[in-house]
Scaffold this motif. Structure first.
Motif, PDB file in Angstrom:
ATOM      1  N   ALA A   1      -5.870  -1.602   4.603  1.00 16.94           N
ATOM      2  CA  ALA A   1      -6.621  -2.375   3.717  1.00 16.94           C
ATOM      3  C   ALA A   1      -6.697  -3.982   4.143  1.00 16.94           C
ATOM      4  O   ALA A   1      -5.797  -4.511   4.656  1.00 16.94           O
TER       5      ALA A   1
ATOM      6  N   THR B   1      -7.422   1.701  -5.394  1.00 22.84           N
ATOM      7  CA  THR B   1      -7.114   2.808  -4.919  1.00 22.84           C
ATOM      8  C   THR B   1      -8.167   3.509  -4.157  1.00 22.84           C
ATOM      9  O   THR B   1      -9.522   3.418  -4.652  1.00 22.84           O
TER      10      THR B   1
ATOM     11  N   CYS C   1      -4.374   6.358  -1.624  1.00 29.31           N
ATOM     12  CA  CYS C   1      -3.557   5.133  -1.419  1.00 29.31           C
ATOM     13  C   CYS C   1      -3.686   3.981  -2.406  1.00 29.31           C
ATOM     14  O   CYS C   1      -4.943   3.403  -2.749  1.00 29.31           O
TER      15      CYS C   1
ATOM     16  N   CYS D   1      -2.829   4.675   5.234  1.00 29.65           N
ATOM     17  CA  CYS D   1      -4.152   3.717   4.807  1.00 29.65           C
ATOM     18  C   CYS D   1      -3.955   2.310   5.174  1.00 29.65           C
ATOM     19  O   CYS D   1      -2.853   1.735   5.533  1.00 29.65           O
TER      20      CYS D   1
ATOM     21  N   ALA E   1      -3.007   0.232  -3.709  1.00 24.60           N
ATOM     22  CA  ALA E   1      -2.648  -1.183  -3.408  1.00 24.60           C
ATOM     23  C   ALA E   1      -2.278  -1.784  -4.716  1.00 24.60           C
ATOM     24  O   ALA E   1      -2.934  -1.792  -5.756  1.00 24.60           O
TER      25      ALA E   1
ATOM     26  N   MET F   1     -11.355  -0.919   3.483  1.00 29.00           N
ATOM     27  CA  MET F   1     -10.064   0.017   3.431  1.00 29.00           C
ATOM     28  C   MET F   1     -10.531   1.281   4.187  1.00 29.00           C
ATOM     29  O   MET F   1     -11.533   1.448   4.457  1.00 29.00           O
TER      30      MET F   1
ATOM     31  N   LEU G   1       1.029  -1.257   0.213  1.00 25.50           N
ATOM     32  CA  LEU G   1       0.109  -0.041  -0.020  1.00 25.50           C
ATOM     33  C   LEU G   1       0.962   1.145  -0.064  1.00 25.50           C
ATOM     34  O   LEU G   1       1.696   1.348   0.694  1.00 25.50           O
TER      35      LEU G   1
ATOM     36  N   TYR H   1      -3.400  -5.013   5.838  1.00 23.70           N
ATOM     37  CA  TYR H   1      -2.094  -4.102   5.358  1.00 23.70           C
ATOM     38  C   TYR H   1      -1.846  -2.803   5.582  1.00 23.70           C
ATOM     39  O   TYR H   1      -3.027  -2.300   5.542  1.00 23.70           O
TER      40      TYR H   1
ATOM     41  N   GLU I   1       0.880   5.516   0.103  1.00 25.13           N
ATOM     42  CA  GLU I   1       0.307   6.848   0.097  1.00 25.13           C
ATOM     43  C   GLU I   1       0.774   7.926  -0.453  1.00 25.13           C
ATOM     44  O   GLU I   1       2.127   7.750  -0.798  1.00 25.13           O
TER      45      GLU I   1
ATOM     46  N   GLY J   1      -0.098   1.080   4.874  1.00 25.90           N
ATOM     47  CA  GLY J   1       0.917   1.906   4.172  1.00 25.90           C
ATOM     48  C   GLY J   1       2.053   2.333   5.100  1.00 25.90           C
ATOM     49  O   GLY J   1       1.880   2.398   6.401  1.00 25.90           O
TER      50      GLY J   1
END
Length: 120
Positions: free
Chosen positions: A97, A77, A22, A95, A24, A34, A4, A109, A6, A111
Motif C-alpha cells: 500500500a 482493508t 490485508c 500486500c 492496514a 494498494m 499491513l 508499506y 495479511e 505486509g
C-alpha cells in the motif's frame, strides 16, 4: 507507525478458492494504491493485481478472469478473491500500500506475506 497484516493463505487443491485479506492499521491519513504481489521459490516477486483508491483495477494476464481484487476504504482493508487456483499460483503473497501517514509523509508499506499452496 503503519502496519499491513495479511491473512487467508493456506493449502488448497487445484480448482479451489481462497480469499486473502490485508488490513492496514496505525497512523494513517490516507491510502492510495494498494496491491497484491507474489513470489514463488526461485522467482522474482511479481505484481498480481492492484487497485486505486477510486477502485480502478489491473491484473497480470495469468490471473485475469480468476482473481478479483477489491477494497473497503472505510476499513482500510483490501481483498483478493482467488478462484480456479492452479499449482502455478503457489507462492508467498504480499500486500502493498502507498500510504500517507499522520505526519503527512507518503511511503510504501508491505505486509509480512502469507503462503498460498495449490496442490493435490
Amino acid at each position: 507507525q503503519v502496519q499491513l497484516v495479511e491473512s487467508g493463505g493456506g493449502l488448497v487443491q487445484p480448482g479451489g478458492s481462497l480469499r486473502l485479506s490485508c488490513a492496514a492499521s496505525g497512523s494513517i491519513s490516507s491510502i492510495n494504491t494498494m496491491g497484491w504481489y507474489r513470489q514463488a521459490p526461485g522467482k522474482q516477486r511479481e505484481m498480481v493485481a492492484r487497485i486505486s483508491r477510486g477502485e480502478a483495477t489491473n491484473y497480470i494476464d495469468s490471473v485475469k478472469g480468476r482473481f478479483t481484487i477489491s477494497r473497503d476504504n472505510a476499513k482500510n482493508t483490501m481483498y483478493l478473491q482467488m478462484n480456479s487456483l492452479e499449482p502455478e499460483d503457489t507462492a508467498v503473497y504480499y500486500c502493498y500500500a502507498h500510504i500517507l501517514d499522520t505526519t503527512m509523509i507518503w511511503d510504501d508499506y508491505w505486509g509480512q506475506g502469507t503462503q498460498v499452496t495449490v496442490s493435490s
